[in-house]
Design a protein around this motif. Structure first.
Motif, PDB file in Angstrom:
ATOM      1  N   UNK A 154     -10.486 -35.178 -66.145  1.00  0.00           N
ATOM      2  CA  UNK A 154     -10.361 -36.619 -66.265  1.00  0.00           C
ATOM      3  C   UNK A 154     -10.129 -37.029 -67.719  1.00  0.00           C
ATOM      4  N   UNK A 155      -9.803 -36.024 -68.523  1.00  0.00           N
ATOM      5  CA  UNK A 155      -9.687 -36.243 -69.968  1.00  0.00           C
ATOM      6  C   UNK A 155      -8.575 -37.277 -70.264  1.00  0.00           C
ATOM      7  N   UNK A 156      -8.780 -38.145 -71.257  1.00  0.00           N
ATOM      8  CA  UNK A 156      -7.725 -39.098 -71.593  1.00  0.00           C
ATOM      9  C   UNK A 156      -6.476 -38.391 -72.118  1.00  0.00           C
ATOM     10  N   UNK A 161      -2.668 -41.998 -69.902  1.00  0.00           N
ATOM     11  CA  UNK A 161      -3.346 -43.271 -70.137  1.00  0.00           C
ATOM     12  C   UNK A 161      -2.481 -44.220 -70.949  1.00  0.00           C
ATOM     13  N   UNK A 189      -8.721 -46.870 -78.669  1.00  0.00           N
ATOM     14  CA  UNK A 189      -8.828 -47.798 -77.541  1.00  0.00           C
ATOM     15  C   UNK A 189      -9.078 -47.050 -76.235  1.00  0.00           C
ATOM     16  N   UNK A 210     -12.597 -45.491 -76.111  1.00  0.00           N
ATOM     17  CA  UNK A 210     -13.643 -46.485 -75.851  1.00  0.00           C
ATOM     18  C   UNK A 210     -13.800 -46.681 -74.342  1.00  0.00           C
ATOM     19  N   UNK A 211     -12.662 -46.827 -73.654  1.00  0.00           N
ATOM     20  CA  UNK A 211     -12.676 -47.014 -72.216  1.00  0.00           C
ATOM     21  C   UNK A 211     -13.258 -45.786 -71.520  1.00  0.00           C
ATOM     22  N   UNK A 212     -12.847 -44.619 -71.996  1.00  0.00           N
ATOM     23  CA  UNK A 212     -13.267 -43.362 -71.385  1.00  0.00           C
ATOM     24  C   UNK A 212     -14.787 -43.203 -71.477  1.00  0.00           C
ATOM     25  N   UNK A 225     -16.997 -45.532 -71.770  1.00  0.00           N
ATOM     26  CA  UNK A 225     -17.634 -46.486 -70.874  1.00  0.00           C
ATOM     27  C   UNK A 225     -17.672 -45.963 -69.465  1.00  0.00           C
ATOM     28  N   UNK A 226     -16.516 -45.389 -69.061  1.00  0.00           N
ATOM     29  CA  UNK A 226     -16.433 -44.876 -67.708  1.00  0.00           C
ATOM     30  C   UNK A 226     -17.465 -43.776 -67.507  1.00  0.00           C
ATOM     31  N   UNK A 242     -20.842 -45.198 -67.144  1.00  0.00           N
ATOM     32  CA  UNK A 242     -21.077 -45.841 -65.865  1.00  0.00           C
ATOM     33  C   UNK A 242     -21.274 -44.794 -64.777  1.00  0.00           C
ATOM     34  N   UNK A 243     -20.625 -43.635 -64.947  1.00  0.00           N
ATOM     35  CA  UNK A 243     -20.838 -42.558 -63.990  1.00  0.00           C
ATOM     36  C   UNK A 243     -22.293 -42.107 -63.995  1.00  0.00           C
ATOM     37  N   UNK A 288     -24.450 -44.456 -62.395  1.00  0.00           N
ATOM     38  CA  UNK A 288     -24.224 -44.377 -60.965  1.00  0.00           C
ATOM     39  C   UNK A 288     -25.024 -43.234 -60.338  1.00  0.00           C
ATOM     40  N   UNK A 298     -28.602 -43.979 -60.155  1.00  0.00           N
ATOM     41  CA  UNK A 298     -28.874 -44.986 -59.133  1.00  0.00           C
ATOM     42  C   UNK A 298     -28.829 -44.350 -57.735  1.00  0.00           C
TER      43      UNK A 298
END
Lengths: 255, 131
Positions: free
Chosen positions: B70-72, B94, B112, B115-117, B119-120, B123-124, B127, B130
């Protein structure tokens, strides 16, 4: 998944209403379920970003009331929503500034609709692998089988069944598209990502494994994975047994 | 330190750019062969891939990376063509740049996307906890 046309909400902040129109046209092709909100001033856009919580913001740098950079900064104060800057300014300094303030991409006007949609898709892929698979996917309950899409779990008689990632993807495709026929080609495309060197036996083996694991081999079940020889597979549930319950209902069932 | 794998089969990646990235605090690994790059990536996870190749083999490499990682990915195309851009983006890149590009722009885009990566990734983990 991208081709299931996920629901997305876009916010366009641009002083020229034609831009919003062009974006709307480009999006209707790929995302039928897309809603578009537009604002012409920065303040209004900021307010909409807060109230509507869009999936993506597309904005211009030169706005009438505020500078676009300030708007980006203010959005980033409360939200991590992806921002694409769409600007006539070709100067790389603008681009670097916008990106460093928190924008995700910088596209120069006039834009090519195909590239633009591909850009949006690339960003949504990054952002929403998590969101889309979580959101509003109901559980399938058919007799003793429960497929919980939210938690990526398969339960048989209430006990979790261990499926390999590939097996889960196959089952996911079959169940999501039930009772339609999933052709071998479609499975290849969705599960194996267009792998043309795929041995046909692999699909057969995966399906056999799934059948074995979730207990399709005994006759008391009211659901089956049916093989259409040479064409593909379908997931069939007998009448009266199936019901789709929402997330909350599923949790109650699990208890 | 962020390690960047540069896959650069035709040796086009200008030394200046590499120097600039190194100065900006990236650890740059340059690979000329696609297969070596893929093998490297599957064993030693890099945080970023810069693919300087938009040929057929380059496109294949791009989708092959997505197959296991999943690398950018940022691709740098040799021509400024909208079609190639759209294809590369749909194959899993990307961001897409084309020659000529400025080093500052490349670095800004890398930041840029990273930064998104990140965050993702966070969030994983949230998740997982949770779930």
């Amino acid at each position: 998944m991208s081709d299931a046309s996920p629901k997305i909400k876009l916010l366009v902040i641009d002083k020229d209403p034609k831009t919003a129109e062009r974006i709307a046209i480009s999006f209707k092709v790929c995302y039928a379920n897309c809603t578009l909100i537009s604002a012409e001033e920065g303040e209004r856009g900021l307010a909409l970003a807060e109230i509507e919580s869009p999936n993506m913001i597309i904005m211009d740098i030169s706005l009438t009331d505020r500078h676009g950079f300030d708007v980006i900064r203010d959005i980033r104060l409360f939200s991590e929503v992806p921002i694409i800057v769409l600007s006539e300014e070709q100067d790389e300094l603008y681009m670097v500034k916008a990106l460093s303030l928190g924008a995700d991409d910088y596209v120069i006007k006039p834009f090519n609709p195909f590239v633009f949609v591909a850009t949006v898709r690339a960003i949504l892929r990054r952002v929403s692998v998590y969101h889309y698979e979580q959101e509003d996917l109901p559980c399938l309950v058919a007799g003793n089988l429960t497929v919980d899409f939210c938690n990526r779990q398969v339960l048989r008689d209430g006990n979790p069944v261990h499926l390999t990632p590939t097996e889960y993807r196959v089952l996911y495709q079959l169940v999501r598209n039930a009772p339609k026929l999933m052709t071998i080609e479609a499975l290849k495309r969705h599960v194996w990502n267009y792998n043309n060197h795929l041995n046909p036996c692999t699909i057969r083996k995966s399906v056999a494994e799934i059948r074995h694991k979730i207990g399709d081999d005994n006759n008391n079940c009211n659901w089956h994975i049916v093989n259409e020889r040479g064409r593909g597979y379908r997931f069939v549930v007998s009448r009266g047994a199936d019901k789709m319950v929402d997330e909350v209902g599923a949790k109650n069932l699990d208890v | 330190m962020v390690s960047i794998l540069v896959m650069n089969p035709e040796g086009r990646f200008i030394n200046k750019v590499r120097e600039y990235l190194k100065k900006s605090g990236f650890d740059v690994i340059n690979v000329e062969d696609r297969l070596v790059g893929l093998r490297y990536l599957s064993r030693i996870p890099s945080q970023f891939v810069v693919l300087v190749d938009d040929s057929l083999a380059g496109r294949q490499a791009c989708s092959q990376i997505r197959y296991f990682s999943n690398v950018p990915i940022i691709t740098i195309c040799s021509v400024n063509s909208d079609d190639v851009r759209a294809i590369m983006l749909d194959l899993g890149a990307d961001t897409c740049l084309s020659y000529p590009f400025s080093t500052v722009e490349l670095a800004a885009r890398i930041h840029a996307v990273l930064r998104r990566y990140r965050q993702q990734r966070s969030s994983y983990t949230v998740n997982n906890l949770w779930a």
